[in-house]
Design an enzyme around this catalytic site. Structure first.
Site, short mmCIF file in Angstrom:
data_model
loop_
_atom_site.label_atom_id
_atom_site.label_comp_id
_atom_site.label_asym_id
_atom_site.label_seq_id
_atom_site.Cartn_x
_atom_site.Cartn_y
_atom_site.Cartn_z
N PHE A 8 -4.52 3.00 14.86
CA PHE A 8 -4.87 4.02 13.53
C PHE A 8 -5.94 3.52 12.74
O PHE A 8 -6.36 2.24 12.76
CB PHE A 8 -3.64 4.38 12.67
CG PHE A 8 -2.74 5.30 13.42
CD1 PHE A 8 -2.02 5.14 14.60
CD2 PHE A 8 -2.73 6.46 12.78
CE1 PHE A 8 -1.40 6.26 15.22
CE2 PHE A 8 -2.00 7.59 13.44
CZ PHE A 8 -1.40 7.50 14.41
N ASN B 121 0.81 -1.26 -0.06
CA ASN B 121 -0.01 -0.01 -0.19
C ASN B 121 0.87 1.29 -0.03
O ASN B 121 2.10 1.17 -0.09
CB ASN B 121 -0.97 -0.05 1.23
CG ASN B 121 -0.31 -0.24 2.46
OD1 ASN B 121 0.50 0.92 2.70
ND2 ASN B 121 -0.39 -1.23 3.09
O1 C5P Z 1 -9.05 -2.80 11.02
P1 C5P Z 1 -8.37 -1.70 10.50
O2 C5P Z 1 -7.38 -2.18 9.48
O3 C5P Z 1 -8.95 -0.75 9.77
O4 C5P Z 1 -7.58 -1.18 11.88
C1 C5P Z 1 -6.42 -0.34 11.70
C2 C5P Z 1 -5.61 -0.46 12.74
O5 C5P Z 1 -5.13 -1.84 12.96
C3 C5P Z 1 -4.28 0.09 12.62
O6 C5P Z 1 -3.60 0.47 13.92
C4 C5P Z 1 -3.39 -0.82 12.25
O7 C5P Z 1 -1.90 -0.86 12.39
C5 C5P Z 1 -3.89 -2.25 12.80
N1 C5P Z 1 -3.83 -3.23 12.11
C6 C5P Z 1 -3.16 -4.45 12.51
N2 C5P Z 1 -3.11 -5.82 12.07
C7 C5P Z 1 -3.74 -5.88 10.51
C8 C5P Z 1 -4.56 -4.88 10.11
C9 C5P Z 1 -4.56 -3.75 10.89
O8 C5P Z 1 -2.40 -4.35 13.67
N3 C5P Z 1 -3.52 -7.12 10.28
#
Ligand code: C5P
Length: 399
Positions: free
Chosen positions: A320, A206
């Site tokens: 975040f 990304n």
């Molecule tokens: O659920 P979403 O991906 O939108 O949430 C974002 C948050 O979750 C961010 O803090 C990101 O670093 C974390 N995240 C994570 N592991 C994932 C996906 C997102 O820790 N696999």
């Protein structure tokens, strides 16, 4: 500053600059005591430091007069802060390996207060792998480095190794003493994107630049925290005084974060972790076909939610949320669903800042309130967010 400062002077030509440092620190209302190594005494006399500090100078470990009644332990207990300036490669190596064969190295082992090091040495000595390894080691032990600077050196060479000027060391100590509210706090921060490989040459990733996570790491370090940064692939320099662990995939980031989480007081998940990764990894390059191709993806583990659900979890967990729509609803939902203490949400998309930009704005949510942090550069925004985290963490621990 009103502090008891122990200045340790090692043997280097920059030792003369430390005389000025004593004067500047006393101007800031600090009480200063000076320790000199035996080689420092060959550059500047103890009398200079005695006259400037108004205190006797300690030079020997086993001297019946100077070291009466465990003087090194008393000096270590007396100090609110220790600054080694100039610090030679030798003392850095001794500190890094726990040697205690003279007054300064023994005193260091006995010290429990913050220790700052202003190195000064020839640029080749500074760049030597073993010196850099010693510095990394001490950084992981919570030692803070001030400098060195780049420029011409007493030996006639040019490069990194000049001791930071006395006035700048004084300013750095002053700034840190005003921002010591995260001293002894361990913070784990994840930053940047992840890369999910399809085959040896292709991956899914990304637009995250890692700038926000890196700015948070720098801000936390400035506030006195011991910072560990788990970084996805980015093109940013590693901030000084920070332990950085490089990872590539979401699975590697998950392992790097989870294995360290229990040792940290705060976790900030600022990384843009891939939500899906290819279900299978081809060992050879996937060949082009005549018709369309479908990639099967599988869900990655949610690092943030997994940290928050650990039995021994960091006391304060921050996530975040980068959203293109319904920011408030999604952020509040994440706060509850992932069981975290705070969500810093931002808009992402064409004109919104966020990913890949130097500026950002955040809408921050915690269980009992929220706050807008206006559009500004990511460094300033990071300092504001760290302040807010400290405030809410203190509130949480007193309720
Ligand atoms: O659920 P979403 O991906 O939108 O949430 C974002 C948050 O979750 C961010 O803090 C990101 O670093 C974390 N995240 C994570 N592991 C994932 C996906 C997102 O820790 N696999």
């Amino acid at each position: 500053m009103n502090k008891r400062i122990l200045l340790a002077v090692c043997g280097g030509i920059a030792a003369y600059k430390s005389a000025e440092l004593v004067r500047l620190l006393r101007k800031q209302n600090c009480e200063v005591r000076v320790v000199m190594t035996s080689s420092a005494l060959k550059f500047v006399s103890a009398l200079t430091f005695q006259a400037l500090s108004g205190n006797p100078v300690a030079t020997q470990l086993l001297n019946a007069e100077e070291e009466n009644a465990m003087g090194h332990i008393n000096l270590a207990r007396w100090a609110d802060l220790i600054i080694i300036a100039p610090a030679t490669a030798n003392i850095i190596a001794k500190f890094s390996h726990g040697l205690a064969d003279d007054l300064l190295s023994t005193l260091y082992l006995a010290a429990t207060c913050p220790v700052y090091i202003a190195p000064a040495m020839n640029q080749a000595m500074w760049n030597k792998t073993v010196t850099q390894e010693n510095i990394q080691r001490l950084t992981t032990h919570g030692i803070k480095f001030i400098g060195p600077e780049q420029g011409s050196q007493a030996c006639g060479e040019t490069g990194f190794g000049r001791m930071t000027e006395a006035k700048d060391i004084c300013l750095a100590l002053l700034a840190r003493s005003q921002q010591q509210n995260l001293h002894n706090i361990n913070i784990l921060i994840s930053a940047g994107p992840t890369r999910e490989p399809l085959d040896p040459v292709r991956y899914i990733s990304n637009r995250s630049s890692g700038k926000m996570g890196y700015a948070l790491a720098e801000a936390a370090e400035k506030y006195g925290a011991n910072v560990t940064l788990i970084s996805g692939p980015v093109i940013l320099p590693i901030p000084s005084n920070i332990q950085c662990v490089n990872v590539e995939t979401a699975a590697q980031m998950h392992h790097a974060v989870i294995s360290r989480a229990a040792n940290n007081d705060i976790y900030i998940g600022a990384a843009a972790v891939a939500d899906y990764s290819p279900a299978s990894l081809s060992t050879s390059k996937i060949k082009k076909q005549d018709d369309d191709s479908v990639i099967k993806l599988q869900k990655t583990k949610d690092i943030l939610a997994d940290v928050a659900s650990l039995t021994k979890r960091p006391g304060f967990v921050v996530g975040f949320a980068a959203e293109t729509n319904d920011l408030e609803r999604y952020a509040k939902d994440k706060l509850v669903r992932k069981n975290v203490d705070m969500i810093a949400a931002n808009w992402v998309g064409k004109q919104q800042g966020g990913f890949d930009s130097d500026e950002n704005a955040l809408q921050v949510y915690w269980p009992s309130g929220n706050k807008s942090l206006k559009m500004t550069n990511k460094k300033q925004l990071a300092e504001q967010l760290i302040s807010l985290i400290v405030e809410k963490m203190n509130e949480k621990s007193t309720t």
